[in-house]
Structures are given as structure tokens and as C-alpha cells.
Design a protein around this motif. Structure first.
Motif, mmCIF file in Angstrom:
data_model
loop_
_atom_site.group_PDB
_atom_site.id
_atom_site.type_symbol
_atom_site.label_atom_id
_atom_site.label_comp_id
_atom_site.label_asym_id
_atom_site.label_seq_id
_atom_site.Cartn_x
_atom_site.Cartn_y
_atom_site.Cartn_z
ATOM 1 N N SER A 1 0.824 -1.207 0.000
ATOM 2 C CA SER A 1 0.000 0.000 0.000
ATOM 3 C C SER A 1 0.859 1.258 0.000
ATOM 4 C CB SER A 1 -0.929 0.004 1.215
ATOM 5 O OG SER A 1 -1.847 -1.062 1.156
ATOM 6 N N THR A 2 1.996 1.203 0.703
ATOM 7 C CA THR A 2 2.914 2.346 0.722
ATOM 8 C C THR A 2 3.425 2.647 -0.682
ATOM 9 O OG1 THR A 2 3.601 1.866 2.997
ATOM 10 C CG2 THR A 2 5.078 3.226 1.663
ATOM 11 N N CYS A 3 3.834 1.606 -1.397
ATOM 12 C CA CYS A 3 4.343 1.800 -2.762
ATOM 13 C C CYS A 3 3.240 2.313 -3.679
ATOM 14 C CB CYS A 3 4.908 0.488 -3.301
ATOM 15 S SG CYS A 3 6.460 -0.004 -2.517
ATOM 16 N N GLY A 4 2.031 1.797 -3.540
ATOM 17 C CA GLY A 4 0.914 2.276 -4.343
ATOM 18 C C GLY A 4 0.630 3.744 -4.092
ATOM 19 N N MET A 5 0.719 4.155 -2.817
ATOM 20 C CA MET A 5 0.524 5.562 -2.480
ATOM 21 C C MET A 5 1.608 6.422 -3.108
ATOM 22 S SD MET A 5 1.852 8.122 -0.341
ATOM 23 C CE MET A 5 2.729 7.220 0.926
ATOM 24 N N MET A 6 2.860 5.949 -3.069
ATOM 25 C CA MET A 6 3.969 6.704 -3.659
ATOM 26 C C MET A 6 3.776 6.879 -5.161
ATOM 27 S SD MET A 6 7.011 4.827 -1.479
ATOM 28 C CE MET A 6 8.399 5.682 -2.236
ATOM 29 N N CYS A 7 3.361 5.819 -5.839
ATOM 30 C CA CYS A 7 3.132 5.895 -7.291
ATOM 31 C C CYS A 7 1.935 6.784 -7.598
ATOM 32 C CB CYS A 7 2.904 4.495 -7.867
ATOM 33 S SG CYS A 7 4.291 3.368 -7.688
#
Length: 532
Positions: free
Chosen positions: A478-484
């Protein structure tokens, strides 16, 4: 020529990554550098037309889930993503104090560093309205964009190496597109024995549907007025947020898992059938499910509604849309009658619905041209060609069915129009900036632009990614999805999806994407108006 060559080259991968449609832009730059030209009025028209088509169809795509994304953790995700946008904005303002750097160039660099094409379109339009040349903004976008893609991936790697190396993605499957939960229970709770199904829902405030009831070895199609007896076995469909309450309410839960995809529902019993019916009847569009009185009129149950790949509980207040797929349970004759009511003529959905498309675009252009006065700023802000259509697209996709406006387009049709729009825009943008691109990149000032863009890309997402993972205890996917999503970067999302198990990066990305894109469209205009 530019679009054809760019689309072909965009499929080539370098170290597992591809620039995709962005390659059209760089082919346009090359053609512009080689001296190819096109009539400026035609170039501007095609560029604006492509941008409008792209952002409007993008609004239609994200609209149905835009407002619901603020529930169930969506607010936290959006605040974190907006934090990244805010840091990038503050960095852009800080760099403007470096001697020789103009804000119109820095806005272009910020748009490129955050890989946001609509924001660049809004900035260019604002510059043109103010009588300024918009070429430097496009050049700044061009030099910052390539490392903008790479920078997000680098930020994810940094967060992983510093914080997530020895952890697992615990919640990789926590966000499921199936929002419903199915289970069977043996009624042994004295509190509901002798109570009607309708009264249970009213008294407890829970939302559920009983699709089948077994009593004395006979299967019964339950109605809302049916009284539950001790020993009845019921098949309950509910929203995942009510699972704990349902388990406490109905009694003993059977161990069988009814939520797997390989269950053949027609083999459960011989009396009732299960079928998927697609809404293709225009008169049904925008009506609430409860207003159709299907259970009482036809003797069947609707358990779930599939919309844009998401399974929803068939609540009475659910507003139906053209293209919704309903899971129905009942006798074959009754199902056939409901099929006539709802349509189920899937071929009719493949016909293009251009009326609502162009009505939406017209409204978007009107909304985009309305001046919005802001105290302290002499020039009124406008949503413009980039902001107006995407806002109307989101609103029409979400609320259009309430006014019986047919907004349904097939996924392939939406993708086709979006691709056509963005490729037209990028081809024209590249051709327009190509003459000055290489001399800009090769000079010391151009290298400074590249460095500034890279810093604007990496620093904000790394800070907010580390904060989300370490402080907010968000899972790594979820963190990576938020960053993208905070940088509206689908190419970086593709990298995340291939390296992280589960669909949590994609879910998180879709949650923050619309708001961040809209915020950057507004911020780009404000920076131009305040500092140029």
C-alpha cells in the motif's frame, strides 16, 4: 508518423521498464529537432483536443470509485499522498530563489518530475492566457520526465532497504475487490429465533441478504417477512465490514469457505439456479435496487452487484447503473422474467454512447472556463482544459445515473479514447518543443533542470513513504501504491505490481490518483499566477 513510431518504441523494455506512451513525446522531440513542422493552429487544436479527450475519459474511469475511496483508510492514504505533493510544491518554490530560474520553467520541471501531464496542460494554458510563452514549461517537463519515472522506483527501493527488508507484505491481500462476504450459519441464537429477517436488520443496523434457507431438508427462497426458527441453516451475504457482527448474530458458522471463485452455485441445490444478469435496459439506469421490488414481484433474491470489477452488496438503496452485473438466485422461470426486465442484452453495451460523452466534454469546457477569484491574486484561476473535463468526468461517472444519464463505456472503449487523446497531446507537445530541446539539455542550465527535477521526484515520495510505513504502520504494498499514485505514475506502479505480491499497490494507487492529479492541476496554475 510520430504516434506510430512512438507507440511501437514504447513497447520496448529497458531493464524491465518501458516508457510506454511517453515514447511518443520523445519521438516528437526528435522530429521537431530535425526540422519537421506543422501549421501552428492545427498543432494547437490537436494538442488541446487530445488533452480534453484524455482527461475526460480519465475522469469517467476513476469517477465511480473516487468518493468511496475516502472511506476505509482512504482519507489517510490521500493525506499522505497530498503531503508528498505539498513537499514537491515547497521545493519548487524554494528553487525559484536560485538566480536565473523562472517559475514557469520550474512548474514545468515539477510537472515532469511528478509525471503529471494534465498539470502541464493547465500551466501552459494559464501562461498563454497571461501572455507568456509556454515553451520553457514544456522544456522543463521534458527534461525532468525520464528521471521522474526512475526516481519513484528509486524511492520505493530506498524505503524497502531502510525499513522493509526483513518484513513481509502482511496486508498484500487485505484489500480485495470483492467487498462481499458469504457464509452459512445454523440458527441457534435465542435473540433472533422467532424474529423476521426484516426486523433483525432493523434492530441490529447490519446489512445482509439471506439468499437461501434450508429447513427440514428443504430449500426455501426467503422473504423479508419470513420468521427464523431454531435449527434453520441460512446462506448469508454481507458487506465485509459487517462480518464480525454477522458472526455474533446468526449463531454457529459452518466451516465451508463460500468466498472462493471456483464454487458452482447451481450445484448447491436442485430447486434454485444462480445466474448473472447484466443491466442493459436504459430505463433501469439510475433507479434504486429496492424500487424495483424484484424479490416480492418475482420471487428471486439479488445477492451481489458487480461494477467495474468490484463486488458490492445488493442493498435496497444501491443506485443501479447500465452495465452492472447482478447475481440472482431463484427458480428458472422467475429468473427469465427478471432477465426481460433488466435487459441482459450485452451486445447493446458495445454500441458507443457518444451523446453523453460529448455532453460531458461540453460541460467540462464550460466549467473549465469559469473564472474563480482568489483574494490577493489579480488573475482569476480557471480549471481550464485539463481541470474542467476531469472534474465533470468524475461527477458524471458518479452521479450521472441518478439523473438517468447513461455514462457506461466498455473498458476497451475508454482505454482507446484515453490512448488516442494522450498520444495526440504528447506528439504535438514533443513536436512543438523539439527545436530547442537538445540545446537546452546539453547546456549547464539544462543539467541543473535535470538535477532539480530528480530531487523533486525522489525526496517527497521517500519522506512520505518512510512515514507511511514506519509511523502509520502501513503495509509495504500500500505504501508503494501511495507513492506511485501521488506522482500519477503508472509505469512505476507496473514495477510495484511485478515485485510485490497481491493487489494492494494497485488499490492504493487508485485511491489517491484522482485527488493528487486534481490538486496538481490547481497548484500548477496558482504557482504561475503568484510568481510569474
Amino acid at each position: 508518423m510520430i504516434i506510430a513510431a512512438g507507440s511501437a518504441l514504447g513497447k520496448i523494455k529497458f531493464f524491465g521498464l518501458s516508457l510506454g506512451v511517453t515514447f511518443v513525446f520523445f519521438v516528437g522531440i526528435l522530429m521537431g529537432h530535425l526540422g519537421f513542422e506543422i501549421n501552428q493552429q492545427m498543432l494547437r487544436y490537436a494538442q488541446d483536443f487530445g488533452l480534453v479527450i484524455f482527461v475526460y475519459e480519465l475522469g469517467l474511469q476513476v469517477g465511480p470509485g473516487f468518493f468511496s475511496s475516502f472511506r476505509h483508510g482512504g482519507i489517510t492514504l490521500n493525506m499522505l499522498a497530498l503531503g508528498s505533493v505539498l513537499i514537491a510544491t515547497l521545493m519548487t518554490i524554494s528553487f525559484s530563489f536560485i538566480d536565473g530560474l523562472e517559475m514557469k520553467t520550474l512548474v514545468g520541471i515539477m510537472c515532469g518530475a511528478t509525471t503529471n501531464t494534465p498539470a502541464l496542460g493547465a500551466a501552459q494554458q494559464t501562461l498563454s492566457q497571461m501572455g507568456h510563452d509556454a515553451t520553457s514549461a514544456a522544456l522543463g517537463w521534458a527534461v525532468a520526465y525520464p528521471l521522474g519515472v526512475v526516481g519513484i522506483i528509486l524511492g520505493m527501493i530506498i524505503v524497502k532497504q531502510l525499513f522493509a527488508r526483513h518484513t513481509q507484505n502482511k496486508a498484500a491481500h487485505s484489500e480485495d475487490k470483492d467487498n462481499t462476504f458469504i457464509a452459512t450459519f445454523i440458527i441457534d441464537n435465542p435473540g433472533i429465533v422467532g424474529t423476521s429477517i426484516k426486523d433483525i436488520g432493523i434492530k441490529t443496523g447490519t446489512q445482509f441478504i439471506i439468499s437461501r434457507l434450508w429447513r427440514n431438508d428443504k430449500v426455501i427462497m426467503p422473504t423479508s417477512d419470513m420468521i427464523l426458527n431454531a435449527g434453520d441453516k441460512v446462506l448469508v451475504v454481507t458487506d465485509r465490514h459487517y462480518v464480525d457482527q454477522i458472526r455474533m448474530l446468526f449463531g454457529t458458522e459452518e466451516k465451508k469457505d463460500w468466498n472462493t471463485k471456483d464454487i458452482n452455485w447451481n450445484t448447491i441445490d436442485n430447486q434454485f439456479e444462480s445466474q448473472i444478469i447484466t443491466i442493459t435496459e436504459p430505463n433501469i439506469n439510475g433507479k434504486k435496487l429496492g424500487s424495483l421490488k424484484i424479490r416480492n414481484s418475482y420471487g428471486i433474491n439479488i445477492t451481489r452487484v458487480m461494477r467495474s470489477g468490484v463486488r458490492l452488496l445488493a442493498r435496497p438503496d444501491l443506485v443501479l447503473q447500465l452495465g452492472d452485473r447482478l447475481a440472482v438466485v431463484g427458480e428458472k422461470g422467475a429468473i427469465n422474467n427478471v432477465e426481460k426486465l433488466l435487459g441482459n442484452k450485452v451486445k447493446t453495451l458495445h454500441e458507443p454512447n457518444l451523446v453523453s460523452t460529448f455532453i460531458g466534454i461540453i460541460l467540462g469546457l464550460i466549467i473549465g472556463s469559469i473564472p474563480i477569484a482568489i483574494p490577493g491574486i489579480s488573475q482569476p484561476i480557471r480549471l481550464g482544459l485539463a481541470g474542467g473535463p476531469i472534474v465533470v468526468g468524475i461527477l458524471i461517472a458518479r452521479f450521472g445515473p441518478r439523473f438517468h444519464l447513461v455514462t457506461y463505456t466498455t473498458e476497451s472503449a475508454n482505454l482507446m479514447l484515453r490512448s488516442l487523446g494522450i498520444e495526440l497531446y504528447l506528439a504535438c507537445l514533443g513536436l512543438n518543443t523539439g527545436a530547442k530541446f537538445f540545446e537546452t539539455v546539453m547546456c549547464p542550465e539544462g543539467l541543473l533542470w535535470v538535477l532539480i527535477g530528480f530531487l523533486i521526484t525522489v525526496i517527497p515520495v521517500t519522506i512520505m513513504g518512510a512515514y507511511a510505513y514506519k509511523v502509520k504502520k502501513m503495509d509495504f504494498g500500500s505504501t508503494c501504491g501511495m507513492m506511485c499514485g501521488s506522482t500519477n505514475n503508472p509505469m512505476a506502479l507496473g514495477y510495484a505490481n511485478t515485485t510485490i505480491e497481491g493487489d494492494s499497490p494497485a488499490v492504493s494507487y487508485a485511491t489517491v490518483y484522482p485527488l493528487c492529479m486534481f490538486a496538481k492541476v490547481i497548484i500548477a496554475q496558482l504557482l504561475i499566477m503568484i510568481f510569474v
